[in-house]
Design an enzyme around this catalytic site. Structure first.
Site, short mmCIF file in Angstrom:
data_model
loop_
_atom_site.label_atom_id
_atom_site.label_comp_id
_atom_site.label_asym_id
_atom_site.label_seq_id
_atom_site.Cartn_x
_atom_site.Cartn_y
_atom_site.Cartn_z
N LYS A 117 -9.31 1.55 -0.74
CA LYS A 117 -7.95 1.78 -1.23
C LYS A 117 -8.03 2.72 -2.44
O LYS A 117 -8.07 2.28 -3.59
CB LYS A 117 -7.31 0.43 -1.59
CG LYS A 117 -5.80 0.47 -1.73
CD LYS A 117 -5.26 -0.96 -1.81
CE LYS A 117 -3.80 -0.98 -2.22
NZ LYS A 117 -2.86 -0.47 -1.24
N1 PPE Z 1 -2.35 -0.54 4.85
C1 PPE Z 1 -2.07 0.29 3.82
C2 PPE Z 1 -2.23 1.74 4.00
C3 PPE Z 1 -1.64 -0.25 2.61
O1 PPE Z 1 -1.37 0.55 1.59
C4 PPE Z 1 -1.47 -1.65 2.49
C5 PPE Z 1 -1.00 -2.24 1.20
C6 PPE Z 1 -1.78 -2.46 3.59
C7 PPE Z 1 -2.21 -1.87 4.75
C8 PPE Z 1 -1.68 -3.97 3.53
O2 PPE Z 1 -2.68 -4.49 2.71
P1 PPE Z 1 -2.52 -5.88 1.94
O3 PPE Z 1 -1.54 -5.65 0.85
O4 PPE Z 1 -3.88 -6.19 1.46
O5 PPE Z 1 -2.02 -6.86 2.93
N2 PPE Z 1 -0.05 -1.46 0.52
C9 PPE Z 1 0.22 -1.74 -0.87
C10 PPE Z 1 0.93 -0.57 -1.47
C11 PPE Z 1 2.39 -0.63 -1.65
C12 PPE Z 1 2.93 0.54 -2.45
O6 PPE Z 1 3.93 1.14 -2.01
O7 PPE Z 1 2.38 0.84 -3.52
C13 PPE Z 1 0.87 -3.10 -1.07
O8 PPE Z 1 1.42 -3.68 -0.13
O9 PPE Z 1 0.79 -3.62 -2.18
#
Ligand code: PPE
Length: 307
Positions: A159
């Site tokens: 990330k």
């Molecule tokens: N894929 C991506 C590309 C992604 O950014 C997130 C989180 C996820 C999957 C889900 O991951 P998790 O939160 O561990 O379940 N995206 C973050 C960014 C939001 C933002 O706009 O900034 C979040 O959900 O916090």
């Protein structure tokens, strides 16, 4: 989403005033995207604010840093405590928590290894990601013309801040077209994930979600939902699928810390299933919301209390 300031931000180990939490314009990460970050939510629980799977998120932060050869100058425990301190100092009952580790000021040029590493943790109130209506009735999505990169172009499992310009292109395309958000394909054309969410489809009693090799971020929410779905008696498969599979699914939903469990009501103008939140999605969504708020004993270990 406009930010609502709170009193303090954690910077390099200390709580500083919100307005003093600034960086130099020649910060390496601002120019080259050389940062890694997390997104975490703290929820109001009967025992005060609880940060959902805080340690698991911080572990992913260290894994993202490992990919980019960033040595985080704090231990996992110190990062966990720093996040709790920041939530506590905000006085908020629930909030979003954003740890970031970034290459700071002092070096320019593409080799990041000699640039200093700085760490910050900010918190702020954050309501529903795609709006209350989407949470209840489902989001309208398009499949973006922008694809996720091949993991040998950019390691999608990490990330990193710079990688989000790819998500931003897809998000803007969706918003300009009048949709809530975008789904993105892998380089070879299977469904990968949303701009900032993981993806599930439902067929009868089976949930299907793209595997890591589709070029996704391994979401903590994806993992929580997989556990919840198993516990509710559903089968969960990690399998690649193509766009017609989602058009013809019984139900589909997005998962993410920010998006939580958001039903998908439409993809590329085609209604999914009944065209509203489906029963399986609703059951998983309700269980997830009870779990994050500390209401379910079997998931109590996921809730890391601030006090
Ligand atoms: N894929 C991506 C590309 C992604 O950014 C997130 C989180 C996820 C999957 C889900 O991951 P998790 O939160 O561990 O379940 N995206 C973050 C960014 C939001 C933002 O706009 O900034 C979040 O959900 O916090």
């Amino acid at each position: 989403m406009p930010i609502q300031p709170v009193d303090k931000i954690w910077m390099d180990g200390k709580l500083v005033d919100w307005e003093d939490a600034t960086v130099h314009v020649l910060t390496h990460a601002l120019h080259y995207g050389t940062g890694v970050f997390e997104g975490i939510r703290a929820y109001e629980t009967p025992k005060g604010p609880g940060v959902f799977r805080l340690t698991d998120h911080m572990k992913r932060l260290f894994r993202s840093a490992q990919v980019y050869m960033i040595d985080i100058p704090f231990s996992l425990e110190e990062m966990v405590e720093g996040a709790k301190d920041t939530v506590r100092a905000s006085g908020l009952k629930s909030c979003y928590v954003r740890p970031i580790v970034y290459r700071g000021y002092g070096e320019m040029g593409l080799n990041p290894l000699n640039a200093p590493v700085n760490v910050a943790i900010g918190v702020w109130p954050w309501g529903t990601y795609l709006g209350d209506d989407c949470l209840e009735n489902g989001a309208r999505l398009i499949i973006s013309s922008w694809r996720r990169p091949d993991p040998n172009v950019l390691p999608t499992g990490a990330k990193a801040t710079g990688q989000y310009i790819n998500s931003g292109l897809a998000k803007v395309e969706a918003i300009k077209g009048g949709y809530d958000d975008a789904l993105m394909l892998s380089p070879e054309g299977s469904l990968a994930e949303g701009s900032g969410e993981n993806l599930f489809i439902v067929r009868e009693n089976t949930l299907i979600t793209p595997p890591e090799s589709a070029g996704i971020l391994m979401g903590v929410t994806r993992n929580s939902v997989t556990t919840i779905a198993h516990d509710l008696g559903y089968e969960v498969l990690e399998r690649k699928f193509v766009r017609s599979d989602i058009y013809t699914a019984d139900e589909a939903f997005l998962t993410g810390t920010a998006a939580e469990v958001t039903p998908i009501r439409e993809v590329d103008d085609r209604p999914i299933g009944s065209g509203t939140r489906g029963p399986v999605t609703k059951e998983i969504q309700q269980t997830y919301f009870s779990a994050v708020k500390g209401g379910l004993e079997q998931y109590a270990h996921w809730v890391e209390l601030v006090d």
